[in-house]
Scaffold this motif. Structure first.
Motif, PDB file in Angstrom:
ATOM      1  N   ILE A  42       0.869  -1.177   0.000  1.00  9.89           N
ATOM      2  CA  ILE A  42       0.000   0.000   0.000  1.00  9.89           C
ATOM      3  C   ILE A  42       0.901   1.221   0.000  1.00  9.89           C
ATOM      4  O   ILE A  42       1.787   1.351   0.852  1.00  9.89           O
ATOM      5  CB  ILE A  42      -0.956  -0.019   1.207  1.00  9.89           C
ATOM      6  CG1 ILE A  42      -1.815  -1.286   1.138  1.00  9.89           C
ATOM      7  CG2 ILE A  42      -1.821   1.244   1.230  1.00  9.89           C
ATOM      8  CD1 ILE A  42      -2.741  -1.479   2.308  1.00  9.89           C
ATOM      9  N   TRP A  63     -10.354  -7.799  -3.445  1.00  5.55           N
ATOM     10  CA  TRP A  63     -10.298  -7.417  -2.030  1.00  5.55           C
ATOM     11  C   TRP A  63      -8.930  -7.655  -1.408  1.00  5.55           C
ATOM     12  O   TRP A  63      -8.340  -8.733  -1.567  1.00  5.55           O
ATOM     13  CB  TRP A  63     -11.334  -8.222  -1.246  1.00  5.55           C
ATOM     14  CG  TRP A  63     -12.741  -7.858  -1.593  1.00  5.55           C
ATOM     15  CD1 TRP A  63     -13.539  -8.450  -2.538  1.00  5.55           C
ATOM     16  CD2 TRP A  63     -13.516  -6.806  -1.015  1.00  5.55           C
ATOM     17  NE1 TRP A  63     -14.759  -7.834  -2.567  1.00  5.55           N
ATOM     18  CE2 TRP A  63     -14.780  -6.827  -1.638  1.00  5.55           C
ATOM     19  CE3 TRP A  63     -13.272  -5.864  -0.016  1.00  5.55           C
ATOM     20  CZ2 TRP A  63     -15.786  -5.920  -1.302  1.00  5.55           C
ATOM     21  CZ3 TRP A  63     -14.273  -4.966   0.318  1.00  5.55           C
ATOM     22  CH2 TRP A  63     -15.514  -4.998  -0.322  1.00  5.55           C
ATOM     23  N   THR A  66      -6.092  -5.430   5.303  1.00  2.00           N
ATOM     24  CA  THR A  66      -4.975  -4.691   5.893  1.00  2.00           C
ATOM     25  C   THR A  66      -5.376  -4.238   7.296  1.00  2.00           C
ATOM     26  O   THR A  66      -6.340  -4.770   7.861  1.00  2.00           O
ATOM     27  CB  THR A  66      -4.540  -3.513   4.970  1.00  2.00           C
ATOM     28  OG1 THR A  66      -3.373  -2.882   5.508  1.00  2.00           O
ATOM     29  CG2 THR A  66      -5.642  -2.476   4.810  1.00  2.00           C
ATOM     30  N   LEU A  71      -4.645   3.310   7.224  1.00  2.00           N
ATOM     31  CA  LEU A  71      -5.413   4.311   6.483  1.00  2.00           C
ATOM     32  C   LEU A  71      -6.546   4.825   7.372  1.00  2.00           C
ATOM     33  O   LEU A  71      -7.720   4.690   7.041  1.00  2.00           O
ATOM     34  CB  LEU A  71      -6.020   3.722   5.197  1.00  2.00           C
ATOM     35  CG  LEU A  71      -5.176   2.867   4.265  1.00  2.00           C
ATOM     36  CD1 LEU A  71      -5.211   1.408   4.636  1.00  2.00           C
ATOM     37  CD2 LEU A  71      -5.626   3.049   2.822  1.00  2.00           C
ATOM     38  N   PRO A  75      -8.496   6.694   2.036  1.00  2.00           N
ATOM     39  CA  PRO A  75      -7.440   6.350   1.075  1.00  2.00           C
ATOM     40  C   PRO A  75      -6.493   7.513   0.752  1.00  2.00           C
ATOM     41  O   PRO A  75      -5.292   7.291   0.586  1.00  2.00           O
ATOM     42  CB  PRO A  75      -8.214   5.932  -0.185  1.00  2.00           C
ATOM     43  CG  PRO A  75      -9.592   5.600   0.278  1.00  2.00           C
ATOM     44  CD  PRO A  75      -9.855   6.446   1.486  1.00  2.00           C
ATOM     45  N   ILE A  99      -7.951   2.676  -4.895  1.00  2.00           N
ATOM     46  CA  ILE A  99      -8.831   2.139  -3.856  1.00  2.00           C
ATOM     47  C   ILE A  99     -10.246   2.614  -4.146  1.00  2.00           C
ATOM     48  O   ILE A  99     -10.529   3.814  -4.110  1.00  2.00           O
ATOM     49  CB  ILE A  99      -8.349   2.593  -2.463  1.00  2.00           C
ATOM     50  CG1 ILE A  99      -6.958   1.990  -2.190  1.00  2.00           C
ATOM     51  CG2 ILE A  99      -9.361   2.206  -1.386  1.00  2.00           C
ATOM     52  CD1 ILE A  99      -6.304   2.469  -0.913  1.00  2.00           C
ATOM     53  N   GLU A 101     -13.109   1.371  -2.539  1.00  2.00           N
ATOM     54  CA  GLU A 101     -13.790   1.508  -1.245  1.00  2.00           C
ATOM     55  C   GLU A 101     -12.828   1.073  -0.151  1.00  2.00           C
ATOM     56  O   GLU A 101     -12.068   0.126  -0.324  1.00  2.00           O
ATOM     57  CB  GLU A 101     -15.018   0.577  -1.164  1.00  2.00           C
ATOM     58  CG  GLU A 101     -16.038   0.758  -2.263  1.00  2.00           C
ATOM     59  CD  GLU A 101     -16.983   1.917  -2.003  1.00  2.00           C
ATOM     60  OE1 GLU A 101     -16.851   2.574  -0.956  1.00  2.00           O
ATOM     61  OE2 GLU A 101     -17.846   2.160  -2.868  1.00  2.00           O
ATOM     62  N   LEU A 102     -12.908   1.765   0.974  1.00  2.00           N
ATOM     63  CA  LEU A 102     -12.135   1.358   2.151  1.00  2.00           C
ATOM     64  C   LEU A 102     -13.111   1.133   3.296  1.00  2.00           C
ATOM     65  O   LEU A 102     -13.938   1.996   3.583  1.00  2.00           O
ATOM     66  CB  LEU A 102     -11.138   2.462   2.530  1.00  2.00           C
ATOM     67  CG  LEU A 102     -10.441   2.281   3.892  1.00  2.00           C
ATOM     68  CD1 LEU A 102      -9.501   1.089   3.878  1.00  2.00           C
ATOM     69  CD2 LEU A 102      -9.680   3.551   4.278  1.00  2.00           C
ATOM     70  N   TYR A 103     -13.023  -0.042   3.903  1.00  2.00           N
ATOM     71  CA  TYR A 103     -13.869  -0.345   5.055  1.00  2.00           C
ATOM     72  C   TYR A 103     -12.987  -0.569   6.270  1.00  2.00           C
ATOM     73  O   TYR A 103     -12.346  -1.619   6.391  1.00  2.00           O
ATOM     74  CB  TYR A 103     -14.711  -1.599   4.785  1.00  2.00           C
ATOM     75  CG  TYR A 103     -15.635  -1.458   3.585  1.00  2.00           C
ATOM     76  CD1 TYR A 103     -16.900  -0.893   3.730  1.00  2.00           C
ATOM     77  CD2 TYR A 103     -15.235  -1.869   2.313  1.00  2.00           C
ATOM     78  CE1 TYR A 103     -17.743  -0.748   2.629  1.00  2.00           C
ATOM     79  CE2 TYR A 103     -16.066  -1.729   1.218  1.00  2.00           C
ATOM     80  CZ  TYR A 103     -17.313  -1.165   1.382  1.00  2.00           C
ATOM     81  OH  TYR A 103     -18.147  -1.017   0.295  1.00  2.00           O
ATOM     82  N   ASN A 104     -12.928   0.427   7.127  1.00  2.00           N
ATOM     83  CA  ASN A 104     -12.213   0.272   8.388  1.00  2.00           C
ATOM     84  C   ASN A 104     -13.181  -0.306   9.413  1.00  2.00           C
ATOM     85  O   ASN A 104     -14.348   0.084   9.451  1.00  2.00           O
ATOM     86  CB  ASN A 104     -11.695   1.627   8.878  1.00  2.00           C
ATOM     87  CG  ASN A 104     -10.455   2.081   8.120  1.00  2.00           C
ATOM     88  OD1 ASN A 104      -9.736   1.264   7.532  1.00  2.00           O
ATOM     89  ND2 ASN A 104     -10.204   3.376   8.115  1.00  2.00           N
ATOM     90  N   ALA A 118      -9.045  -3.962   8.332  1.00  2.00           N
ATOM     91  CA  ALA A 118      -9.685  -3.153   7.293  1.00  2.00           C
ATOM     92  C   ALA A 118      -9.746  -3.952   5.996  1.00  2.00           C
ATOM     93  O   ALA A 118      -8.917  -4.842   5.770  1.00  2.00           O
ATOM     94  CB  ALA A 118      -8.898  -1.861   7.077  1.00  2.00           C
ATOM     95  N   ILE A 120     -10.051  -3.431   1.765  1.00  2.00           N
ATOM     96  CA  ILE A 120      -9.957  -2.507   0.627  1.00  2.00           C
ATOM     97  C   ILE A 120     -10.587  -3.182  -0.573  1.00  2.00           C
ATOM     98  O   ILE A 120     -10.249  -4.322  -0.895  1.00  2.00           O
ATOM     99  CB  ILE A 120      -8.473  -2.197   0.323  1.00  2.00           C
ATOM    100  CG1 ILE A 120      -7.893  -1.275   1.384  1.00  2.00           C
ATOM    101  CG2 ILE A 120      -8.324  -1.575  -1.069  1.00  2.00           C
ATOM    102  CD1 ILE A 120      -6.384  -1.090   1.267  1.00  2.00           C
TER     103      ILE A 120
END
Ligand SMILES: *[C@@H]1O[C@H](CO)[C@@H](O)[C@H](O)[C@H]1NC(C)=O
Ligand SMILES: *[C@@H]1O[C@H](CO)[C@@H](O)[C@H](O)[C@H]1NC(C)=O
Length: 277
Positions: A42, A63, A66, A71, A75, A99, A101-104, A118, A120
């Motif tokens: 990343i 997918w 991480t 992040l 992103p 990226i 979508e980022l899902y933390n 997370a 990605i």
């Protein structure tokens, strides 16, 4: 008579030898190129260039898993590069993604890095190759490694005492430390939760002092901890600084998040997982 200059040169050569034959100190080694085709780099924009910041690993066709602390605020122009061995060389195997979508994880804790997981979603599926493939990850019904189990991890983070960053992927075998020990006040105390596993490097014989101080560092965060080739943890390190004595690495236990992973990946019906099995 030995001049000061000669002594300095000798010292420099000695340090150089330590670095170039790093195995002795750090217990890690350069990975066979593309032997871990799930590894992701990343990267964050730095001027004209992209700089490696964190690791990650491919778990399905679009997918990458991480750590949240890689992040935390989104992103911000970061990219994900797959098929990397050398960060600097132009390798034909590399595939670069934005990226999408980022899902933390919503319950990530900044104070102790609990729930440091997370997902990605890449802007497009990757092309499967010898250098780019998904890795299996442990689900709720799987068995996590017990105390003293040998597990391994890989990354482009600083792996030596001197803070230098490797250009090529490095890997290291580590040993699971009991959670009782990691919960001790001289280790992590109450910051160490049930969602964490901690592991330290297997000290070689002779176990020298520089080695004992060795520790995984920032650039390894987000990468996988593997047990028999299956991803069981995410390098998290609980926000600790590199190189602290008596502080093993901390990893998020992936199998505690099966439901969240399934729900998150199902949010995007376009993301089929047919390449991952
Ligand atoms: C986050 O924590 C809350 C409160 O404990 C809980 O109800 C919720 O299910 C958690 N969220 C996830 C995704 O696990
Ligand atoms: C996959 O391969 C196709 C055909 O060579 C190419 O057009 C596409 O950009 C590649 N995708 C990625 C993610 O590199």
């Amino acid at each position: 008579m030995v001049s000061e200059k000669d002594a300095l040169v000798a010292a420099a050569v000695f340090v150089f030898v330590l670095i170039s034959h790093g195995e002795g100190i750090i217990g890690g080694r350069e990975a066979e190129p593309h032997s871990r085709p799930y590894m992701a780099s990343i990267q964050v924009p730095e001027g004209e260039n992209m700089k490696h910041e964190c690791g990650g690993f491919v778990i399905a066709d679009q997918w990458v898993m991480t750590a949240v602390h890689c992040l935390p605020t989104g992103p911000n122009g970061r990219k994900v590069v797959l098929g990397v061995h050398s960060l600097s060389e132009p390798e034909e195997t590399k595939q670069t993604f934005d990226i999408l979508e980022l899902y933390n994880h919503p319950n990530f804790s900044e104070s102790n890095y609990d729930n440091d997981i997370a997902l990605i979603k890449l802007d497009r599926p990757f092309n499967i190759s010898e250098a780019v493939k998904a890795v299996e990850y442990l689900r709720a019904d799987g068995t996590n490694p017990g105390t003293d189990a040998k597990v391994d991890t890989a990354g482009w983070g600083s792996l030596d005492n001197l803070g230098s960053r490797p250009d090529k992927l490095k890997e290291v075998v580590v040993e699971v430390v009991s959670s009782t020990r990691c919960r001790r006040s001289d280790y992590f105390g109450r910051k160490f939760t049930d969602n964490m596993i901690c592991a330290h490097k297997v000290c070689p014989d002779p176990c020298d002092q520089p080695y004992k101080k060795e520790d995984s560092c920032d650039g390894d965060s987000g990468g996988p901890l593997l047990y028999n080739g299956i991803a069981v943890g995410i390098t998290s390190n609980g926000g600790k600084k590199c190189g602290q004595i008596k502080k093993p690495g901390i990893y998020t236990i992936i199998s505690h998040y099966t439901e969240w992973i399934d729900n998150t990946m199902a949010l995007q019906p376009a993301a089929t997982q047919d390449q991952s099995s």
